[in-house]
Design an enzyme around this catalytic site. Structure first.
Site, PDB file in Angstrom:
ATOM      1  N   HIS A 270       0.847  -1.035  -0.133  1.00 56.11           N
ATOM      2  CA  HIS A 270       0.050   0.109  -0.162  1.00 56.11           C
ATOM      3  C   HIS A 270       0.677   1.026   0.162  1.00 56.11           C
ATOM      4  O   HIS A 270       1.987   1.213   0.458  1.00 56.11           O
ATOM      5  CB  HIS A 270      -0.878  -0.035   1.139  1.00 56.11           C
ATOM      6  CG  HIS A 270      -0.444   0.407   2.526  1.00 56.11           C
ATOM      7  ND1 HIS A 270       0.097   1.635   3.079  1.00 56.11           N
ATOM      8  CD2 HIS A 270       0.225  -0.582   3.593  1.00 56.11           C
ATOM      9  CE1 HIS A 270       0.693   1.441   4.108  1.00 56.11           C
ATOM     10  NE2 HIS A 270       0.646   0.308   4.445  1.00 56.11           N
ATOM     11  N   CYS A 271       0.301   2.432  -0.521  1.00 58.58           N
ATOM     12  CA  CYS A 271       1.134   3.836  -0.546  1.00 58.58           C
ATOM     13  C   CYS A 271       0.127   4.518   0.310  1.00 58.58           C
ATOM     14  O   CYS A 271      -0.706   4.043   1.214  1.00 58.58           O
ATOM     15  CB  CYS A 271       1.210   4.156  -1.825  1.00 58.58           C
ATOM     16  SG  CYS A 271      -0.121   4.402  -2.815  1.00 58.58           S
ATOM     17  N   SER A 272       0.272   5.768   0.228  1.00 59.04           N
ATOM     18  CA  SER A 272      -0.563   6.668   1.195  1.00 59.04           C
ATOM     19  C   SER A 272      -2.194   6.564   0.939  1.00 59.04           C
ATOM     20  O   SER A 272      -2.866   6.779   1.780  1.00 59.04           O
ATOM     21  CB  SER A 272      -0.117   7.883   0.845  1.00 59.04           C
ATOM     22  OG  SER A 272      -0.188   8.552  -0.349  1.00 59.04           O
TER      23      SER A 272
END
Length: 633
Positions: free
Chosen positions: A25-27
């Site tokens: 996941h990223c932000s």
């Protein structure tokens, strides 16, 4: 629907646990690497309430906004409990160019994205220190300056160890063994031997002279070799001696190979990538910066900007600065902000205005996903404004040869990354480029925008086409204060997820005591094991989140006592949580508590900050008005 059930739906519509090879996941996004992309039901994913959008590419990306970590943990929990989770690799489809690209991107993201906070913080630290010296606050020739500068310098000097750790984690290799192997390249005694006059040799074989500080590719190649070596000896070694025998054989095989072959090869690869990036920019100059700034919205939307990270990091390590990708990112990020603010000014739809304002401020500070997915990619006129601002700003930044000195997403908050101790004009040109991008994108956006041509409003119009209340088009709701204390604006919070408004509009309370009551009457839709937050949905579909303290999920529920469970019916003012504020403070965390209307888009949210509130007193007045694309009915 709560996050757990939504996570189950997300997992189902990407093909189930057996189809998921990897998940990061990223932000704002869940990034799925899938065995078979054909099983993804995109329309079903988009119909899930918490899903903001879906992007198909080398990875299938499900955009869920600021609660991405909670969704990630929920999906991973479901995967780990599935008997078919480990079967994904066995049931994969044949290798294709697309699948190879997906694997490479997955590897790059897994290795480099986790270390960005470390090198970003160190880079900004260094730039602020340079600023302090330039202003005369500290003398560069003193021991104090040397000691302070050692903090960020150490991060870059030992960057190979950070990369070794993330690579070992990705490949599921013994982390301490990986760190121990790569540490040889940085060991002072080894470095002294190699760099002494005449060099050194092992049994008559000369050891290549290479400076491995700040390098990334030697560590990656070393851990890749370690992965194969560890698997081989684990498979064929006698179990009772495996604990020491496998690491021993790994050291004996990987260490010499790294010193004589893998390390120098990795250094040459890094130097090649950095040289290509450097030469490309030198060849095409400001045109390259302007073009990259213009195509970044499309690269970011499918995650293809991530492969630019390794050469950017290597360039920074080799030359001490970078003037292509990060410089172009400043032009793009600021243009996303300007276009979003233009939409907020011109649109007559309250829901889109709320989205555009919060997205604009996020982009202004370097986080562009809310603007990309909520405003610009869905509206071609806003996207044209972004491109106009990015190209003009990128051209100026390229013509004036603006350099960056820290690896962090450029924006107003990280503007110190452009401080150059040898050239004060570098920062001035960066600020001028920032203003150009903001003004051009804003003006073009204001001139071009039409609500009637908005893709976002078409989506909102479809969502609002169903009556919210059969008797009336207007629904009002009073949200009461869940805690006693001082009411402050969300924008004042340090947590960007809340302050940017990505999660929705609302306020925050600096609590006087730890008793938490329900802010509305409804059903508890979210009560995590950490017990630090509660989500309640009213009968009219309004979702309110109360998040007690900042980063309190890390306390694993210790300071919290809950009085209700997920699925329970609660009345406004009913006690739901008791929090030990002293314990939260003792853990070094802030007790400030956001109260957010999660689905505030399309609703009029009114509140007053800067005053004291009693528990269960009216805090927020919420009015839901059914609108058309042209405004209120």
């Amino acid at each position: 629907m709560n996050i757990s059930s939504e996570a189950a739906e997300i997992l189902e519509h990407v093909g189930g646990s057996s189809n998921v090879s990897a998940l990061q996941h990223c932000s704002t996004r869940l990034r799925f690497t899938l065995a078979d992309d054909r099983t993804v039901d995109e329309s079903a994913l988009k119909s899930i309430p918490g899903v903001l959008g879906v992007v198909r590419g080398p990875q299938t990306q499900v955009i869920v906004g600021g609660r991405v970590l909670e969704y990630y943990r929920a999906v991973e929990k479901l995967r780990s409990g599935s008997p078919t989770a480990a079967a994904a690799e066995k049931t994969r489809t044949p290798w294709t160019v697309k699948r190879v690209g997906s694997k490479v991107l997955d590897f790059v993201v897994s290795v480099f994205v986790p270390i960005i906070p470390a090198i970003a913080g160190a880079g900004i630290f260094k730039s602020l220190l340079v600023l302090a010296a330039a202003l005369g606050w500290i003398d560069r020739e003193t021991d104090s300056y040397a000691l302070i500068s050692a903090v960020p310098d150490a991060v870059f000097a030992f960057l190979p160890l950070l990369v070794a750790y993330t690579t070992a984690k990705k490949l599921d290799v013994n982390r301490p063994v990986a760190l121990g192997t790569v540490a040889l390249l940085l060991f002072p005694a080894f470095t002294a031997l190699v760099t002494q006059e005449g060099g050194t040799a092992l049994f008559g074989i000369p050891v290549p002279v290479v400076n491995y500080n700040s390098q990334v590719f030697p560590a990656i190649l070393a851990v890749l070799l370690l992965w194969g070596t560890e698997r081989f000896f684990t498979k064929f070694s006698w179990p009772p001696i495996r604990t020491f025998f496998v690491p021993l054989m790994c050291y004996l095989v990987v260490a010499p190979a790294t010193v004589f072959l893998i390390g120098p090869l990795g250094f040459e690869i890094g130097d090649l990538f950095a040289g290509l990036l450097f030469n490309f920019h030198n060849t095409f100059g400001w045109i390259a910066v302007a073009l990259l700034a213009a195509i970044l919205p499309f690269l970011i939307s499918v995650g293809m900007h991530k492969p630019l990270l390794p050469p950017t990091i290597t360039t920074m390590a080799t030359y001490g600065k970078e003037s292509f990708y990060l410089t172009a990112s400043l032009a793009h990020n600021i243009s996303e902000a300007g276009a979003s603010f233009a939409v907020a000014l011109r649109t007559r739809n309250q829901g889109l205005r709320a989205i555009a304002v919060s997205a604009g401020f996020s982009a202004l500070f370097g986080v562009t996903e809310p603007a990309l997915y909520g405003v610009t990619l869905q509206n071609r006129r806003a996207l044209i404004a972004v491109l106009a601002g990015a190209i003009t700003s990128g051209a100026y930044l390229g013509i004036t040869f603006v350099d960056t000195f820290a690896i962090v997403s450029p924006g107003l908050a990280s503007i110190s990354m452009f401080i150059d101790s040898l050239d004060p004009w570098n920062l001035i040109h960066a600020l001028i480029g920032l203003v150009i991008g903001l003004v051009v994108s804003f003006v073009v956006g204001v001139v071009l925008w039409k609500d009637s041509d908005s893709g976002t409003l078409r989506v909102l119009g479809q969502a609002e086409s169903q009556p919210l209340n059969a008797a009336d088009d207007t629904v009002s709701l009073a949200i009461v204060a869940p805690m006693k204390g001082e009411v402050v604006e969300l924008s004042s919070l340090e947590d960007g997820v809340f302050s940017s408004g990505v999660l929705g509009e609302g306020v925050a309370i600096r609590p006087a005591d730890g008793r938490v009551v329900a802010p509305v009457t409804g059903t508890v839709t979210s009560m995590l094991d950490s017990r630090h937050a509660i989500g309640i949905r009213t009968d009219d579909g309004v979702e309110v989140l109360v998040h007690v303290g900042m980063d309190t999920v890390a306390l694993d529920g210790a300071p919290f006592t809950t009085h209700v469970a997920q699925g329970d019916r609660v009345e406004a003012g009913q006690p739901v949580i008791d929090a030990d504020l002293d314990a939260i403070r003792a853990a070094g965390l802030d007790t400030i508590t956001p109260v957010v209307v999660v689905n505030s888009a399309g609703r009029d949210v009114r509140f007053t900050t800067g005053q004291h509130t009693e528990r269960a007193a009216q805090l927020i007045e919420l009015t839901t008005i059914k609108e058309t694309a042209n405004g209120t009915v």
